[in-house]
Design an enzyme around this catalytic site. Sequence first.
Site, mmCIF file in Angstrom:
data_model
loop_
_atom_site.group_PDB
_atom_site.id
_atom_site.type_symbol
_atom_site.label_atom_id
_atom_site.label_comp_id
_atom_site.label_asym_id
_atom_site.label_seq_id
_atom_site.Cartn_x
_atom_site.Cartn_y
_atom_site.Cartn_z
ATOM 1 N N GLU A 243 0.829 -1.202 0.000
ATOM 2 C CA GLU A 243 0.000 0.000 0.000
ATOM 3 C C GLU A 243 0.867 1.257 0.000
ATOM 4 O OE1 GLU A 243 -2.712 0.337 3.499
ATOM 5 O OE2 GLU A 243 -4.159 -0.147 1.948
ATOM 6 N N LYS A 245 2.449 4.459 1.243
ATOM 7 C CA LYS A 245 2.657 5.067 2.563
ATOM 8 C C LYS A 245 2.550 6.570 2.355
ATOM 9 C CE LYS A 245 5.680 4.787 6.605
ATOM 10 N NZ LYS A 245 5.668 6.134 7.115
ATOM 11 N N ARG A 265 -2.301 10.304 16.008
ATOM 12 C CA ARG A 265 -1.367 9.240 16.383
ATOM 13 C C ARG A 265 -1.016 9.317 17.869
ATOM 14 N NH1 ARG A 265 3.749 7.747 13.761
ATOM 15 N NH2 ARG A 265 4.947 6.725 15.383
ATOM 16 N N PHE A 333 -7.231 2.953 5.487
ATOM 17 C CA PHE A 333 -6.500 1.703 5.264
ATOM 18 C C PHE A 333 -6.810 0.570 6.246
ATOM 19 C CE2 PHE A 333 -3.177 4.703 6.978
ATOM 20 C CZ PHE A 333 -3.117 4.191 8.274
ATOM 21 N N ARG A 407 4.918 -2.109 17.465
ATOM 22 C CA ARG A 407 5.657 -2.005 16.209
ATOM 23 C C ARG A 407 6.026 -3.423 15.813
ATOM 24 N NH1 ARG A 407 8.020 2.119 13.613
ATOM 25 N NH2 ARG A 407 7.788 3.631 15.264
ATOM 26 N N LYS A 413 7.364 -1.277 6.681
ATOM 27 C CA LYS A 413 7.493 -0.109 5.808
ATOM 28 C C LYS A 413 8.774 -0.210 4.983
ATOM 29 C CE LYS A 413 9.416 2.673 9.542
ATOM 30 N NZ LYS A 413 9.353 3.884 10.312
HETATM 31 P P1 ATP Z 1 7.919 7.217 9.638
HETATM 32 O O1 ATP Z 1 8.744 8.343 10.160
HETATM 33 O O2 ATP Z 1 8.632 6.305 8.702
HETATM 34 O O3 ATP Z 1 6.573 7.650 9.138
HETATM 35 P P2 ATP Z 1 6.782 6.455 12.085
HETATM 36 O O4 ATP Z 1 7.580 6.085 13.269
HETATM 37 O O5 ATP Z 1 6.096 7.764 12.047
HETATM 38 O O6 ATP Z 1 7.698 6.294 10.828
HETATM 39 P P3 ATP Z 1 5.817 3.928 11.364
HETATM 40 O O7 ATP Z 1 5.238 2.921 12.227
HETATM 41 O O8 ATP Z 1 7.184 3.627 10.993
HETATM 42 O O9 ATP Z 1 5.660 5.374 11.943
HETATM 43 O O10 ATP Z 1 4.955 4.055 10.058
HETATM 44 C C1 ATP Z 1 3.577 4.024 10.198
HETATM 45 C C2 ATP Z 1 3.026 5.365 9.881
HETATM 46 O O11 ATP Z 1 2.888 5.492 8.486
HETATM 47 C C3 ATP Z 1 1.620 5.454 10.413
HETATM 48 O O12 ATP Z 1 1.606 6.040 11.670
HETATM 49 C C4 ATP Z 1 0.867 6.254 9.414
HETATM 50 O O13 ATP Z 1 0.781 7.593 9.852
HETATM 51 C C5 ATP Z 1 1.715 6.231 8.185
HETATM 52 N N1 ATP Z 1 1.043 5.618 7.026
HETATM 53 C C6 ATP Z 1 0.909 6.207 5.832
HETATM 54 N N2 ATP Z 1 0.293 5.416 4.961
HETATM 55 C C7 ATP Z 1 0.003 4.268 5.611
HETATM 56 C C8 ATP Z 1 -0.635 3.056 5.234
HETATM 57 N N3 ATP Z 1 -1.105 2.852 4.003
HETATM 58 N N4 ATP Z 1 -0.757 2.093 6.179
HETATM 59 C C9 ATP Z 1 -0.280 2.275 7.427
HETATM 60 N N5 ATP Z 1 0.345 3.409 7.843
HETATM 61 C C10 ATP Z 1 0.489 4.387 6.941
#
Ligand code: ATP
Length: 555
Positions: A243, A245, A265, A333, A407, A413
């Site tokens: 999907e 991101k 969040r 999503f 996590r 990702k």
């Molecule tokens: P990053 O800085 O890489 O965004 P992070 O620590 O903020 O990392 P991660 O758990 O690594 O958060 O990545 C999940 C985040 O990605 C989610 O909190 C959400 O906001 C975002 N996101 C964007 N698109 C999607 C998707 N299709 N499915 C899930 N999460 C998504």
Amino acid sequence: MKFSRLATYYAQLEKTSSLLAMRRILARALKEAGRNEIGMACHLTLGEIASQYSPVNLGMAGQTVIRAIAEAFGREMNDVAATAKKTGDIGLCAEAYASGEGTLDVRTVFTALNEIANVHGQGSQDKKIKRFAELLKKSSPLEARYLARIALGQLRLGLADKTLLDALSIAFAGDNTLREALEHAYNILPDISVIAETLARKGRKGIEAITPKIGTPIQMMLCQRIKTLDEIEERCGFPVTVETKYDGERVQAHKDGKNVTLFSRRLENITHQFPEITEAIRKLPSRRTIIEGEIIALDKKGKILPFQTIMQRRRKHNIAEYARKIPVVLRAFDCLFDGKSLLRQPYEKRYAALRKIVKDGKTLTLAENETCNTAPCAESFFHTVVKEGGEGIVIKKHDGSYQAGVRGWNWIKWKPEYLPKMRDTFDLVVVGAFWGRGRRAGTFGALLCAIYDEKKDEFLTFCKLGSGFTDELLKKIPTMLKAVNEKPARVLAKDITPDVWIAPEKVVEVIGAEVTKSPMHAAGYALRFPRFLRWREKKAEQATTVREVKRMAKK
Ligand code: ATP
């Protein structure tokens, strides 16, 4: 429980720097609070008067507390302000004046603070001060210390909600055996008072039976990251959903009839900041549901705007004006609740529920995704996403549950910055092509490229090239290449067959991340993350050779 008892425990906590000792002290305090006041004691101990996601706010600033102290003890404001300055701590300042006997109990304090928070409108500051002064007047010096600190949001006992969960385990099980169950429950229902009261009343069974409650945010699931896309197989198994991101604002939308709440969040209530999203959720066909997605801002042409743009929507005032200036949409999503909790359901089922609820509209659509059976499929989706300005991809395990607050490996990702630095360029011979899908339908979406074996005078497939092309170029490609009916004799392919074979005549310059061993390609090696640079005016036999590739290959 007397508030003075809690204050005594706080004083002990202040004196210790050992986490172990802190947990024990807290456990004693919580046990003493008993089932009726344990929830309130937990909130107060965290320096709050309601759960973190609730909008309850005491609304008292430094000057207000100083005025309350002055009023409670019949002092001049200047006097109190000077003491506050001298002690450097509002708690010690209040303590210096208090002389009550400590008759307050936890419930009285908690209720009074909530009443103060609920005073709004004209003259509210005076009313808050009066009510807080009444509390101070009755409090002992130690109680006044902590009351004043709580009022200002400065309790700072050095503990977090996790410490409290540990302490709850010790209080009710004697050790940390309840910790995991408590943490799990708290991730689903992050309200420390509900968790503590359930444990006190119903024990472990009650904790294990905790389910999401609409209106209370669920701690959000996060993604793990992998080193290479080949890890997908081992971590998730195919098929997976890949999907886009989106780089926007994660949101968890709760709908209960006409009531809609949006949580960020960090579990803040952000409902009023996004009226168009709230409205779109209100119209969903499900009566009681929780869905998740990413809020993004789009320009007039539908292109995703950077994260910073959407941050301008994070505001208390001029909401309507900014909603017009920076319209946003939600890419949904996941579905965590639909009439009942779906947290334990596999992703596939949750997604099926989401598809039933979300019909593509103007403000609310499903996130773009694709089901993939191979790592190259994920890779090609990734390139398309990145080309269109996406942040990367999230790979979703089909049988993975929603791991609240974790996590875990159910979501992975993958972002461009994880790619090793693009280093080498290669001149490759085009030997086949694949028809495109989606926007690329009707033209080629990717080319099969080969390297040259100068000893045998053969072309060995080496990579599938699907990124780096402009739309214009893609349209032109079919006219530039000579399609043939069968695999050309000098071309060797292994586990990869193109839709169309191409006579090995055209050479393309490609940049790639690294060369790795590959059983799929006839070369025995593959180029990871190849990107089109330009066409070369070279003969096919002048392309990069097997010998060169072997030299570059990672040992
Ligand atoms: P990053 O800085 O890489 O965004 P992070 O620590 O903020 O990392 P991660 O758990 O690594 O958060 O990545 C999940 C985040 O990605 C989610 O909190 C959400 O906001 C975002 N996101 C964007 N698109 C999607 C998707 N299709 N499915 C899930 N999460 C998504």
